[in-house]
Design a protein around this motif. Structure first.
Motif, PDB file in Angstrom:
ATOM      1  N   ARG A 131     123.305  44.543  30.853  1.00  0.00           N
ATOM      2  CA  ARG A 131     121.927  44.794  30.460  1.00  0.00           C
ATOM      3  C   ARG A 131     121.889  45.355  29.041  1.00  0.00           C
ATOM      4  NH1 ARG A 131     122.051  46.905  35.998  1.00  0.00           N
ATOM      5  NH2 ARG A 131     122.439  48.993  35.142  1.00  0.00           N
ATOM      6  N   PHE A 132     120.997  44.777  28.199  1.00  0.00           N
ATOM      7  CA  PHE A 132     120.817  45.237  26.827  1.00  0.00           C
ATOM      8  C   PHE A 132     119.463  45.948  26.733  1.00  0.00           C
ATOM      9  CE2 PHE A 132     123.450  41.567  24.733  1.00  0.00           C
ATOM     10  CZ  PHE A 132     124.550  41.946  25.490  1.00  0.00           C
ATOM     11  N   ALA A 133     119.419  47.016  25.955  1.00  0.00           N
ATOM     12  CA  ALA A 133     118.165  47.724  25.707  1.00  0.00           C
ATOM     13  C   ALA A 133     118.000  47.921  24.208  1.00  0.00           C
ATOM     14  CB  ALA A 133     118.128  49.068  26.430  1.00  0.00           C
ATOM     15  N   ASN A 134     116.798  48.275  23.812  1.00  0.00           N
ATOM     16  CA  ASN A 134     116.522  48.390  22.383  1.00  0.00           C
ATOM     17  C   ASN A 134     116.534  49.841  21.905  1.00  0.00           C
ATOM     18  OD1 ASN A 134     113.545  49.419  21.467  1.00  0.00           O
ATOM     19  ND2 ASN A 134     113.525  48.697  23.581  1.00  0.00           N
ATOM     20  N   ALA A 135     116.975  50.004  20.654  1.00  0.00           N
ATOM     21  CA  ALA A 135     116.781  51.237  19.908  1.00  0.00           C
ATOM     22  C   ALA A 135     116.275  50.783  18.539  1.00  0.00           C
ATOM     23  CB  ALA A 135     118.070  52.038  19.814  1.00  0.00           C
ATOM     24  N   LEU A 136     115.045  50.317  18.532  1.00  0.00           N
ATOM     25  CA  LEU A 136     114.476  49.658  17.361  1.00  0.00           C
ATOM     26  C   LEU A 136     113.446  50.525  16.649  1.00  0.00           C
ATOM     27  CD1 LEU A 136     113.903  46.112  18.953  1.00  0.00           C
ATOM     28  CD2 LEU A 136     115.913  46.918  17.704  1.00  0.00           C
ATOM     29  N   CYS A 167     112.532  53.515  23.307  1.00  0.00           N
ATOM     30  CA  CYS A 167     113.738  52.718  23.557  1.00  0.00           C
ATOM     31  C   CYS A 167     113.761  52.249  25.012  1.00  0.00           C
ATOM     32  CB  CYS A 167     114.981  53.527  23.221  1.00  0.00           C
ATOM     33  SG  CYS A 167     115.010  54.087  21.498  1.00  0.00           S
ATOM     34  N   THR A 168     112.925  51.263  25.305  1.00  0.00           N
ATOM     35  CA  THR A 168     112.724  50.792  26.679  1.00  0.00           C
ATOM     36  C   THR A 168     114.024  50.312  27.317  1.00  0.00           C
ATOM     37  OG1 THR A 168     110.452  50.189  26.206  1.00  0.00           O
ATOM     38  CG2 THR A 168     111.486  49.122  28.097  1.00  0.00           C
ATOM     39  N   GLY A 169     114.270  50.820  28.533  1.00  0.00           N
ATOM     40  CA  GLY A 169     115.435  50.408  29.285  1.00  0.00           C
ATOM     41  C   GLY A 169     116.724  51.097  28.893  1.00  0.00           C
ATOM     42  N   SER A 170     116.664  52.054  27.959  1.00  0.00           N
ATOM     43  CA  SER A 170     117.885  52.661  27.426  1.00  0.00           C
ATOM     44  C   SER A 170     118.709  53.362  28.500  1.00  0.00           C
ATOM     45  CB  SER A 170     117.544  53.634  26.295  1.00  0.00           C
ATOM     46  OG  SER A 170     116.577  54.592  26.703  1.00  0.00           O
ATOM     47  N   LEU A 176     123.173  48.837  23.773  1.00  0.00           N
ATOM     48  CA  LEU A 176     121.914  49.053  23.054  1.00  0.00           C
ATOM     49  C   LEU A 176     121.956  48.338  21.714  1.00  0.00           C
ATOM     50  CD1 LEU A 176     122.100  51.743  24.980  1.00  0.00           C
ATOM     51  CD2 LEU A 176     120.098  52.355  23.618  1.00  0.00           C
ATOM     52  N   GLY A 177     120.814  47.746  21.351  1.00  0.00           N
ATOM     53  CA  GLY A 177     120.654  47.155  20.037  1.00  0.00           C
ATOM     54  C   GLY A 177     119.981  48.159  19.119  1.00  0.00           C
ATOM     55  N   VAL A 178     120.721  48.648  18.124  1.00  0.00           N
ATOM     56  CA  VAL A 178     120.234  49.706  17.237  1.00  0.00           C
ATOM     57  C   VAL A 178     119.866  49.096  15.886  1.00  0.00           C
ATOM     58  CG1 VAL A 178     120.764  51.926  16.163  1.00  0.00           C
ATOM     59  CG2 VAL A 178     121.749  51.356  18.402  1.00  0.00           C
ATOM     60  N   LEU A 179     118.616  49.306  15.463  1.00  0.00           N
ATOM     61  CA  LEU A 179     118.129  48.760  14.201  1.00  0.00           C
ATOM     62  C   LEU A 179     118.264  49.796  13.096  1.00  0.00           C
ATOM     63  CD1 LEU A 179     116.607  46.241  12.984  1.00  0.00           C
ATOM     64  CD2 LEU A 179     114.518  47.580  13.276  1.00  0.00           C
ATOM     65  N   ALA A 180     118.812  49.377  11.960  1.00  0.00           N
ATOM     66  CA  ALA A 180     118.976  50.282  10.821  1.00  0.00           C
ATOM     67  C   ALA A 180     118.823  49.499   9.524  1.00  0.00           C
ATOM     68  CB  ALA A 180     120.345  50.960  10.876  1.00  0.00           C
ATOM     69  N   LEU A 181     118.515  50.217   8.458  1.00  0.00           N
ATOM     70  CA  LEU A 181     118.374  49.590   7.141  1.00  0.00           C
ATOM     71  C   LEU A 181     119.642  49.804   6.330  1.00  0.00           C
ATOM     72  CD1 LEU A 181     114.728  50.581   6.091  1.00  0.00           C
ATOM     73  CD2 LEU A 181     115.514  48.603   7.398  1.00  0.00           C
ATOM     74  N   ASP A 185     117.764  47.938   1.900  1.00  0.00           N
ATOM     75  CA  ASP A 185     116.579  48.100   2.766  1.00  0.00           C
ATOM     76  C   ASP A 185     116.329  46.878   3.641  1.00  0.00           C
ATOM     77  OD1 ASP A 185     116.022  50.683   1.961  1.00  0.00           O
ATOM     78  OD2 ASP A 185     114.692  50.062   0.337  1.00  0.00           O
ATOM     79  N   ARG A 186     117.392  46.201   4.016  1.00  0.00           N
ATOM     80  CA  ARG A 186     117.288  45.056   4.912  1.00  0.00           C
ATOM     81  C   ARG A 186     117.611  45.498   6.346  1.00  0.00           C
ATOM     82  NH1 ARG A 186     121.464  41.152   1.880  1.00  0.00           N
ATOM     83  NH2 ARG A 186     122.731  42.950   2.550  1.00  0.00           N
ATOM     84  N   SER A 187     116.912  44.902   7.294  1.00  0.00           N
ATOM     85  CA  SER A 187     117.094  45.268   8.700  1.00  0.00           C
ATOM     86  C   SER A 187     118.379  44.656   9.254  1.00  0.00           C
ATOM     87  CB  SER A 187     115.899  44.777   9.528  1.00  0.00           C
ATOM     88  OG  SER A 187     114.721  45.432   9.131  1.00  0.00           O
ATOM     89  N   GLN A 188     119.230  45.526   9.769  1.00  0.00           N
ATOM     90  CA  GLN A 188     120.470  45.108  10.411  1.00  0.00           C
ATOM     91  C   GLN A 188     120.428  45.584  11.869  1.00  0.00           C
ATOM     92  OE1 GLN A 188     122.753  43.293   8.888  1.00  0.00           O
ATOM     93  NE2 GLN A 188     122.281  43.549   6.709  1.00  0.00           N
ATOM     94  N   LEU A 189     120.894  44.739  12.762  1.00  0.00           N
ATOM     95  CA  LEU A 189     120.876  45.056  14.183  1.00  0.00           C
ATOM     96  C   LEU A 189     122.308  45.176  14.690  1.00  0.00           C
ATOM     97  CD1 LEU A 189     119.175  45.381  16.801  1.00  0.00           C
ATOM     98  CD2 LEU A 189     119.392  42.905  17.116  1.00  0.00           C
ATOM     99  N   ALA A 190     122.634  46.359  15.218  1.00  0.00           N
ATOM    100  CA  ALA A 190     123.985  46.615  15.708  1.00  0.00           C
ATOM    101  C   ALA A 190     123.972  46.713  17.231  1.00  0.00           C
ATOM    102  CB  ALA A 190     124.521  47.907  15.115  1.00  0.00           C
ATOM    103  N   PHE A 191     124.848  45.985  17.884  1.00  0.00           N
ATOM    104  CA  PHE A 191     124.998  46.065  19.334  1.00  0.00           C
ATOM    105  C   PHE A 191     126.100  47.085  19.645  1.00  0.00           C
ATOM    106  CE2 PHE A 191     122.508  42.337  19.021  1.00  0.00           C
ATOM    107  CZ  PHE A 191     121.843  42.221  20.233  1.00  0.00           C
ATOM    108  N   VAL A 192     125.719  48.090  20.438  1.00  0.00           N
ATOM    109  CA  VAL A 192     126.589  49.250  20.657  1.00  0.00           C
ATOM    110  C   VAL A 192     126.765  49.482  22.154  1.00  0.00           C
ATOM    111  CG1 VAL A 192     126.931  51.691  20.155  1.00  0.00           C
ATOM    112  CG2 VAL A 192     125.635  50.254  18.543  1.00  0.00           C
ATOM    113  N   ARG A 193     128.001  49.627  22.592  1.00  0.00           N
ATOM    114  CA  ARG A 193     128.259  49.965  23.991  1.00  0.00           C
ATOM    115  C   ARG A 193     127.664  51.330  24.318  1.00  0.00           C
ATOM    116  NH1 ARG A 193     132.140  46.837  26.577  1.00  0.00           N
ATOM    117  NH2 ARG A 193     133.406  45.511  25.208  1.00  0.00           N
ATOM    118  N   ARG A 194     127.157  51.456  25.518  1.00  0.00           N
ATOM    119  CA  ARG A 194     126.493  52.689  25.923  1.00  0.00           C
ATOM    120  C   ARG A 194     127.378  53.924  25.765  1.00  0.00           C
ATOM    121  NH1 ARG A 194     122.594  54.308  29.720  1.00  0.00           N
ATOM    122  NH2 ARG A 194     123.057  56.337  30.659  1.00  0.00           N
TER     123      ARG A 194
END
Length: 407
Positions: A131-136, A167-170, A176-181, A185-194
């Motif tokens: 299961r993946f959840a967001n941290a956006l 962070c729905t479903g966290s 978790l998919g973590v969004l960072a700049l 200043d470009r949006s990068q999405l990192a997939f991180v093990r819980r």
């Protein structure tokens, strides 16, 4: 001195998911899972607790993997089917219907921007039941697009620092998919093990509705992420893609489910417990002519919302064959129309339930207010007043919607 927050505990087990093969199987399984989730939904809302067995049964059903492309072993169901599946589940328990919503959106990020190796790795995890959840999103900026979380190069890949909200479903997630700049200043999405050091899940979601979505806070504190786990999500909006309409379709489907649940419970309560008004001259509330008229109006509006949702899914299906400026704009407009009606139908049905059910329908033991609370909270995802503007500006001026997650 402020204590370091401790990540919230939840019983995360090794997944063992069924792999769904086609659209028909997805819909059939959605109905079976909905029957399971419907039982105990009211009590879960009261207690704000979801047993791990319930979440596991949901994700191990295979429904969380139905958008994985066929070439990677998935069913790759149509957009219309996905919307129907989400609505079916959300009519049973909209909080649990919402927890895979961003999971599906994260899979779309993988599909759009992942390398071949990344797709194979992460899609295999999904089909296995992870299961993946967001941290956006973040709660402190002047608007939803303002992001403070930063990602910088590190000897072991990249380091992320920041604070995330909604962070729905966290709490329930394996990843978790973590969004960072980045520095540009470009949006990068990192997939991180819980269980990654530096990733902290704070179970602090205490809003009035959608109580068991676990849409709380996630902290990234010197969080180290391998380069392989990084996706350049900013590219999804540099060219026409269905990332935005896709996200909106899944959101509208949840609202459609909430509206259907509220209307179904209103009908049941009127039949079984409500009293007719004295001037109606009838024996049962279900025979009250003005109640009949109101239920008729609600049923028509709900079916119209569901029809627009299905139509929007089909527009996305057509656009997916050749996404360009025009087809993506048409998809955004189609979803906006559905979003307006699913929002308004859910709020109206959950409100009229009490008017037609009478005072006894407000008794705490029935917990029927959960429908209104769920509708009111979830439809705040983005303002419907701007959907009217989007549709009107398209109709009058041919203005294409801006490309972002909310269009």
């Amino acid at each position: 001195m402020t204590a370091t927050p401790v990540s919230a505990h939840y019983d995360i087990r090794q997944p063992d998911a069924h792999v769904i093969r086609d659209d028909a199987e997805a819909i059939a399984i959605a109905h079976r899972v909905a029957a399971l989730l419907r039982e105990g939904a009211s009590e879960r809302d009261r207690s704000r607790q979801v047993p791990a067995d319930v979440v596991d049964a949901f994700s191990n059903s295979g429904l969380w993997g139905i958008t994985v492309p066929k070439q990677y072993g998935g069913a790759q169901v149509s957009f219309a089917t996905l919307a129907e599946v989400i609505a079916i589940i959300s009519a049973a328990d909209p909080s649990l219907g919402q927890i895979p919503q961003n999971h599906y959106c994260l899979l779309e990020d993988i599909r759009l921007q992942g390398s071949e190796e990344q797709k194979r790795f992460f899609f295999d995890l999904v089909l296995a039941g992870h299961r993946f959840a967001n941290a956006l999103s973040e709660t402190g900026g002047k608007n939803v697009k303002e992001i403070q979380t930063r990602i910088v190069p590190h000897a072991d890949g990249y380091r992320i620092d920041g604070r995330k909200g909604y962070c729905t479903g966290s709490l329930y997630a394996h990843w978790l998919g973590v969004l960072a700049l980045d520095a540009q200043d470009r949006s990068q999405l990192a997939f991180v093990r819980r269980d990654t050091p530096g990733l902290v899940i704070v179970d602090d979601w205490d809003n009035i509705g959608q109580r068991t979505t676990s849409s709380g806070t996630v902290l990234a504190q010197e969080l180290i992420v391998p380069a392989f786990n990084l996706f350049p999500t900013y590219r999804s909006y540099e060219t026409p893609t269905l990332a935005g309409p896709f996200a909106q379709l899944t959101t509208a489907a949840i609202d459609a489910g909430i509206g259907r649940a509220a209307l179904d419970d209103a009908i049941t309560f009127i039949r079984e417990q409500a009293r007719p008004w004295i001037d109606a001259g009838v024996e049962q509330a279900s025979q009250d002519p003005l109640t009949i008229v109101q239920i008729g109006a609600l049923e028509i509006r709900q079916e119209a919302a569901e029809a627009l949702l299905e139509r929007a899914g089909k527009v996305l299906d057509r656009a997916s064959l050749a996404p360009d400026e025009d087809s993506v704009a048409q998809a955004s407009v189609a979803v906006a129309k559905a979003k307006v009606l699913t929002t308004e139908a859910a709020i109206e049905a959950s409100n009229r339930l009490f008017e037609l059910g009478g005072t006894r329908s407000t008794q705490v033991r029935h917990n029927l207010d959960r429908h209104w609370r769920n509708a009111r909270v979830h439809t705040l995802h983005d303002p419907v007043r701007w959907k009217y503007h989007l549709v009107g500006n398209w109709a009058l001026n041919g203005a294409k919607p801006q490309r972002h997650d909310w269009n």
